[in-house]
Design an enzyme around this catalytic site. Structure first.
Site, PDB file in Angstrom:
ATOM      1  N   ALA A 122       0.853  -1.188   0.000  1.00 62.13           N
ATOM      2  CA  ALA A 122       0.000   0.000   0.000  1.00 62.13           C
ATOM      3  C   ALA A 122       0.885   1.233   0.000  1.00 62.13           C
ATOM      4  O   ALA A 122       2.097   1.152   0.207  1.00 62.13           O
ATOM      5  CB  ALA A 122      -0.924   0.005   1.216  1.00 62.13           C
ATOM      6  N   LYS A 123       0.276   2.374  -0.250  1.00 62.57           N
ATOM      7  CA  LYS A 123       1.006   3.644  -0.209  1.00 62.57           C
ATOM      8  C   LYS A 123       0.001   4.774  -0.121  1.00 62.57           C
ATOM      9  O   LYS A 123      -1.151   4.635  -0.564  1.00 62.57           O
ATOM     10  CB  LYS A 123       1.875   3.830  -1.457  1.00 62.57           C
ATOM     11  CG  LYS A 123       3.040   4.776  -1.261  1.00 62.57           C
ATOM     12  CD  LYS A 123       4.173   4.135  -0.467  1.00 62.57           C
ATOM     13  CE  LYS A 123       5.373   5.057  -0.372  1.00 62.57           C
ATOM     14  NZ  LYS A 123       6.514   4.392   0.290  1.00 62.57           N
ATOM     15  N   GLY A 124       0.432   5.896   0.428  1.00 66.26           N
ATOM     16  CA  GLY A 124      -0.435   7.051   0.533  1.00 66.26           C
ATOM     17  C   GLY A 124       0.319   8.340   0.300  1.00 66.26           C
ATOM     18  O   GLY A 124       1.557   8.376   0.367  1.00 66.26           O
TER      19      GLY A 124
END
Length: 433
Positions: A122-124
């Protein structure tokens, strides 16, 4: 109340993505396509792995200290959840785009699989320049972003960590916001947080230490000894600073460093205590009296044994790969080498230790922090570092052995191993009707 749009919002909040973000995603997908072909994956499996499982884009309104309101855009991409909850950093940067976050989330999937920890990728990101805001404004942005995503993140779903423009204080605000919403403290909701509220010893410099360990392994792989070698570090920040110091402690002479403002070189090596004092006082390596000024491109082209690109994506390209004079490139950043540059470096005999292996130390110790938080039992720093080394050395041996047996590059071996593990997890779990 005044509501205004910033240049950050206009630049990245519209319907089109930047060329940089798009090219980063294209590079990630090209790497996946090559691995899928080597593994003989069918079209359906390849299609699933090339797309994110879930993407969230939210508006993040900020009440400024002067009473005005500015709106930013935030993203969170959960690329794959087949091997466990999502795991990946949160970056605050005016350059953040959805395509960039998609690529970074995909690389996190492969990284977690390669070092065999039970996470997906995941990444944000939020399209904000933290240097243009007060600490109180950054806190409000962090808490609003967290609350907007509260239903999608957490210790069983997706665990954020620091990245560019964020730090352990950012993680403390995120954890507190998650905990306030749930009505009880949730220390496993983020990693990279302060020790006082459930952080792990050894987490701060884990990525740097892992990069240095892989750099030393690469030296041995090409037949060099650390006491007789040199290195250059492009990106003297969270990762590069620690990696440079660890290499120097191992006997490698670091002769050039740079940041976003420029670089300095010293053929005799640096006094890192003095250099770090200068950086704390000025915010940059430029102007350091014990080094000669050079540009960022010069650092990439320095004649050294080891080149460590530790900043951002896409700095070694087809345009400058022929000018790289290092014997080995250790990717401290995510995606610093484009696929075209990768082919050029391979043709020239330059060893490349890929990002999903080289900079995996951070996510490994994030996993350790998550485990400690879930057990409410904390390890010693010696325990953390010892277990980190075990994981990194095992991953290196696995990738090097696969590359030697298959006659391929370290990146091809790493990607085949990682993608194969995720694809197998998909097969074992099956496809929900």
């Amino acid at each position: 109340m005044t509501i205004s749009a910033t240049a950050d919002e206009v630049a990245v909040g519209g319907p089109t993505e930047s060329a940089d973000g798009a090219s980063t995603l294209a590079a990630a997908r090209e790497q996946l396509a090559a691995a899928a072909a080597r593994l003989g994956l069918d079209e359906g499996m390849h299609a699933m792995l090339s797309r994110a499982r879930r993407e969230m884009t939210v508006t993040v309104p900020l009440r400024r200290d002067d009473g005005s309101t500015t709106c930013y855009v935030g993203h969170r991409v959960q690329h794959n959840l087949s091997r466990g909850p999502g795991k990946g950093g949160l970056r605050f940067s005016s350059a953040v785009t959805l395509d960039e976050v998609r690529a970074l989330a995909m690389w996190m999937t492969w990284k977690c699989a390669l070092v065999d920890i039970p996470y997906g990728g995941a990444k944000g990101g939020v399209t904000i320049d933290p240097q243009q805001h007060s600490a109180m404004e950054i806190e409000r942005v962090t808490r609003r972003y967290t609350s907007e995503l509260a239903e999608f993140i957490g210790p069983e779903r997706d665990i954020p960590a620091p990245d560019i423009g964020t730090d352990e204080q950012t993680m403390a605000w995120m954890m507190d916001t998650m905990s306030a919403n749930r009505g009880y403290t949730v220390p496993g909701s983020v990693t990279g947080k302060p020790l006082l509220i459930g952080g792990s010893l050894g987490r701060t410099d884990a990525t740097s230490l892992g990069v240095a360990q892989m750099a030393l392994a690469a030296l041995q792989h090409v037949g060099l000894r650390s006491g007789q070698t040199t290195a250059a570090v492009q990106g003297y920040g969270k990762v590069g600073r620690g990696a440079a110091r660890f290499l120097a402690e191992a006997g490698v002479r670091v002769t050039a460093v740079s940041d976003q403002f420029g670089g300095v070189s010293n053929p005799g090596g640096f006094d890192f205590d003095a250099l770090d004092r200068h950086v704390r006082e000025t915010g940059t390596v430029t102007g350091f009296r014990e080094g000669d000024p050079i540009g960022n491109d010069d650092v990439l082209q320095t004649e050294v044994d080891l080149l460590l690109p530790c900043a951002v994506e896409g700095v070694i390209t087809a345009a400058n790969a022929d000018l790289v004079r290092a014997k080995a490139v250790i990717e401290g950043a995510n995606g610093p080498t484009t696929p075209a540059a990768d082919r050029i470096l391979d043709h020239r005999g330059v060893l490349v230790v890929p990002d999903i292996l080289a900079n995996a130390g951070g996510v490994i110790v994030s996993y350790f922090e998550w485990v400690q938080a879930n057990q409410a039992y904390w390890w010693t720093e010696s325990d953390v570092r010892g277990r980190l080394r075990e994981r990194m050395v095992a991953a290196w041996a696995d990738v090097a052995r696969t590359a030697a047996q298959a006659g391929c590059t370290l990146r091809e071996a790493a990607m085949s191993t990682a993608v194969g593990r995720v694809a197998e997890a998909h097969r074992v779990r099956g496809l929900y009707p």
